[in-house]
Design a protein around this motif. Structure first.
Motif, PDB file in Angstrom:
ATOM      1  N   SER A 101       0.858  -1.183   0.000  1.00 21.96           N
ATOM      2  CA  SER A 101       0.000   0.000   0.000  1.00 21.96           C
ATOM      3  C   SER A 101       0.895   1.234   0.000  1.00 21.96           C
ATOM      4  O   SER A 101       1.433   1.604   1.041  1.00 21.96           O
ATOM      5  N   PRO A 102       1.071   1.886  -1.152  1.00 17.12           N
ATOM      6  CA  PRO A 102       1.926   3.068  -1.199  1.00 17.12           C
ATOM      7  C   PRO A 102       1.483   4.125  -0.188  1.00 17.12           C
ATOM      8  O   PRO A 102       0.297   4.452  -0.089  1.00 17.12           O
ATOM      9  N   GLN A 103       2.441   4.641   0.588  1.00 18.83           N
ATOM     10  CA  GLN A 103       2.157   5.598   1.658  1.00 18.83           C
ATOM     11  C   GLN A 103       1.483   6.876   1.160  1.00 18.83           C
ATOM     12  O   GLN A 103       0.691   7.473   1.872  1.00 18.83           O
ATOM     13  N   TRP A 104       1.831   7.314  -0.057  1.00 24.09           N
ATOM     14  CA  TRP A 104       1.254   8.547  -0.593  1.00 24.09           C
ATOM     15  C   TRP A 104       0.004   8.266  -1.418  1.00 24.09           C
ATOM     16  O   TRP A 104      -0.470   9.119  -2.150  1.00 24.09           O
ATOM     17  N   GLY A 105      -0.548   7.047  -1.290  1.00 23.04           N
ATOM     18  CA  GLY A 105      -1.791   6.715  -1.973  1.00 23.04           C
ATOM     19  C   GLY A 105      -1.669   6.879  -3.475  1.00 23.04           C
ATOM     20  O   GLY A 105      -0.719   6.406  -4.079  1.00 23.04           O
ATOM     21  N   ILE A 106      -2.627   7.600  -4.062  1.00 25.98           N
ATOM     22  CA  ILE A 106      -2.655   7.777  -5.515  1.00 25.98           C
ATOM     23  C   ILE A 106      -2.211   9.174  -5.925  1.00 25.98           C
ATOM     24  O   ILE A 106      -2.415   9.579  -7.067  1.00 25.98           O
ATOM     25  N   ASN A 121      -7.491  26.764   0.676  1.00 23.84           N
ATOM     26  CA  ASN A 121      -7.848  28.020   0.012  1.00 23.84           C
ATOM     27  C   ASN A 121      -9.262  27.974  -0.570  1.00 23.84           C
ATOM     28  O   ASN A 121      -9.863  29.009  -0.827  1.00 23.84           O
ATOM     29  N   LEU A 122      -9.787  26.766  -0.798  1.00 25.15           N
ATOM     30  CA  LEU A 122     -11.163  26.602  -1.274  1.00 25.15           C
ATOM     31  C   LEU A 122     -12.168  26.606  -0.122  1.00 25.15           C
ATOM     32  O   LEU A 122     -13.360  26.406  -0.337  1.00 25.15           O
ATOM     33  N   GLY A 123     -11.676  26.795   1.120  1.00 25.89           N
ATOM     34  CA  GLY A 123     -12.576  26.891   2.267  1.00 25.89           C
ATOM     35  C   GLY A 123     -12.590  25.678   3.176  1.00 25.89           C
ATOM     36  O   GLY A 123     -13.321  25.658   4.171  1.00 25.89           O
ATOM     37  N   ASN A 124     -11.808  24.653   2.863  1.00 25.46           N
ATOM     38  CA  ASN A 124     -11.742  23.480   3.732  1.00 25.46           C
ATOM     39  C   ASN A 124     -10.868  23.788   4.948  1.00 25.46           C
ATOM     40  O   ASN A 124      -9.889  24.522   4.851  1.00 25.46           O
ATOM     41  N   THR A 125     -11.222  23.213   6.082  1.00 30.01           N
ATOM     42  CA  THR A 125     -10.365  23.323   7.259  1.00 30.01           C
ATOM     43  C   THR A 125      -9.199  22.344   7.089  1.00 30.01           C
ATOM     44  O   THR A 125      -9.210  21.505   6.185  1.00 30.01           O
ATOM     45  N   ARG A 126      -8.226  22.455   7.993  1.00 29.78           N
ATOM     46  CA  ARG A 126      -7.088  21.532   7.957  1.00 29.78           C
ATOM     47  C   ARG A 126      -7.583  20.082   8.056  1.00 29.78           C
ATOM     48  O   ARG A 126      -7.175  19.224   7.296  1.00 29.78           O
ATOM     49  N   SER A 127      -8.478  19.824   9.006  1.00 30.45           N
ATOM     50  CA  SER A 127      -8.953  18.448   9.198  1.00 30.45           C
ATOM     51  C   SER A 127      -9.771  17.960   8.000  1.00 30.45           C
ATOM     52  O   SER A 127      -9.707  16.772   7.646  1.00 30.45           O
ATOM     53  N   GLN A 128     -10.528  18.846   7.355  1.00 32.28           N
ATOM     54  CA  GLN A 128     -11.275  18.445   6.155  1.00 32.28           C
ATOM     55  C   GLN A 128     -10.313  18.111   5.011  1.00 32.28           C
ATOM     56  O   GLN A 128     -10.526  17.143   4.280  1.00 32.28           O
ATOM     57  N   ALA A 129      -9.254  18.907   4.867  1.00 29.20           N
ATOM     58  CA  ALA A 129      -8.265  18.655   3.810  1.00 29.20           C
ATOM     59  C   ALA A 129      -7.545  17.330   4.049  1.00 29.20           C
ATOM     60  O   ALA A 129      -7.331  16.551   3.112  1.00 29.20           O
ATOM     61  N   VAL A 130      -7.191  17.053   5.303  1.00 33.32           N
ATOM     62  CA  VAL A 130      -6.544  15.777   5.639  1.00 33.32           C
ATOM     63  C   VAL A 130      -7.495  14.621   5.333  1.00 33.32           C
ATOM     64  O   VAL A 130      -7.093  13.589   4.786  1.00 33.32           O
ATOM     65  N   LYS A 131      -8.765  14.793   5.663  1.00 29.79           N
ATOM     66  CA  LYS A 131      -9.770  13.751   5.401  1.00 29.79           C
ATOM     67  C   LYS A 131      -9.878  13.472   3.895  1.00 29.79           C
ATOM     68  O   LYS A 131      -9.971  12.316   3.475  1.00 29.79           O
ATOM     69  N   ILE A 132      -9.848  14.523   3.079  1.00 23.84           N
ATOM     70  CA  ILE A 132      -9.895  14.350   1.616  1.00 23.84           C
ATOM     71  C   ILE A 132      -8.677  13.567   1.137  1.00 23.84           C
ATOM     72  O   ILE A 132      -8.789  12.649   0.318  1.00 23.84           O
ATOM     73  N   LEU A 133      -7.496  13.900   1.654  1.00 19.60           N
ATOM     74  CA  LEU A 133      -6.285  13.180   1.263  1.00 19.60           C
ATOM     75  C   LEU A 133      -6.396  11.698   1.624  1.00 19.60           C
ATOM     76  O   LEU A 133      -6.020  10.834   0.835  1.00 19.60           O
ATOM     77  N   LYS A 134      -6.924  11.429   2.811  1.00 23.59           N
ATOM     78  CA  LYS A 134      -7.019  10.039   3.263  1.00 23.59           C
ATOM     79  C   LYS A 134      -8.106   9.265   2.502  1.00 23.59           C
ATOM     80  O   LYS A 134      -7.875   8.132   2.082  1.00 23.59           O
TER      81      LYS A 134
END
Length: 197
Positions: A101-106, A121-134
């Motif tokens: 499982s590559p650590q950096w995903g896709i 910058n699109l209005g996501n919080t830090r935790s929302q941005a992390v959730k999107i990455l995950k």
């Protein structure tokens, strides 16, 4: 490595996904089969709302298939949904076939901290941005948080700069290895070694 694409998935993007699971693979225009050579087939279909991608992988007598569907308009780009579906399907098939499982995903072709910054910058919080990455890009939670920490530190620096300031990016192109998300031009050639003192 042989790669077959059915539909509108970028060949370059498909190749970067192949390299996540088959590092160092070379791609050729010839479609000759070799029994020990990895093979990937990517098929994109679409309905009115979704991009649906099926990925079939085979290598050394083993096979894996995975299918994902994503909304076409994900992140305000018609192609982004297809790319995310392709990446997720490839990740799952690759994980099943190769057991990694590559650590950096896709994530390919972008600095993770820049992507987090764009999301914030699109209005996501830090935790929302992390959730999107995950969730959307299958990035390991530890790596997603490191990228967010760096993005927040960069944002703090940018906000405190004078209006007349500028940013300078310095690239050091002699990396001993290549990160999976790197899109910089790179060559492997003894001739280039003469450029290093």
């Amino acid at each position: 490595m042989r790669l077959k694409i059915n539909g509108g998935i970028s060949e370059y993007y498909a190749q970067t996904l192949c390299l996540l699971f088959f590092p160092g693979s070379k791609f050729s225009a010839k479609n000759e089969k070799h029994p020990d050579e990895p093979f990937a087939e990517i098929t994109l279909t679409e309905d009115s709302e979704n991009s649906i991608v099926t990925v079939y992988l085979s290598h050394l007598g083993k096979e894996a298939t995975s299918t994902y569907a994503e909304p076409k308009s994900k992140y305000s780009s018609m192609e982004r949904g297809a790319n995310i579906a392709c990446g997720k399907a490839f990740f799952e098939a690759g994980k099943n076939l190769r057991g990694i499982s590559p650590q950096w995903g896709i994530l390919t072709g972008i600095r993770p901290s820049k992507f987090i910054m764009d999301l914030m910058n699109l209005g996501n919080t830090r935790s929302q941005a992390v959730k999107i990455l995950k969730e959307d890009f299958l990035v390991n939670p530890k790596k997603a948080n490191i990228a967010a920490d760096i993005a927040c530190a960069e944002q703090h620096l940018i906000e405190n700069m004078d209006k007349d300031s500028c940013s300078l990016y310095i690239s050091i192109p002699f990396c001993p290895s290549r990160c999976h998300y790197c899109s910089f031009v790179s060559y492997s050639s003894p001739k280039l070694l003469s450029l290093i003192d």
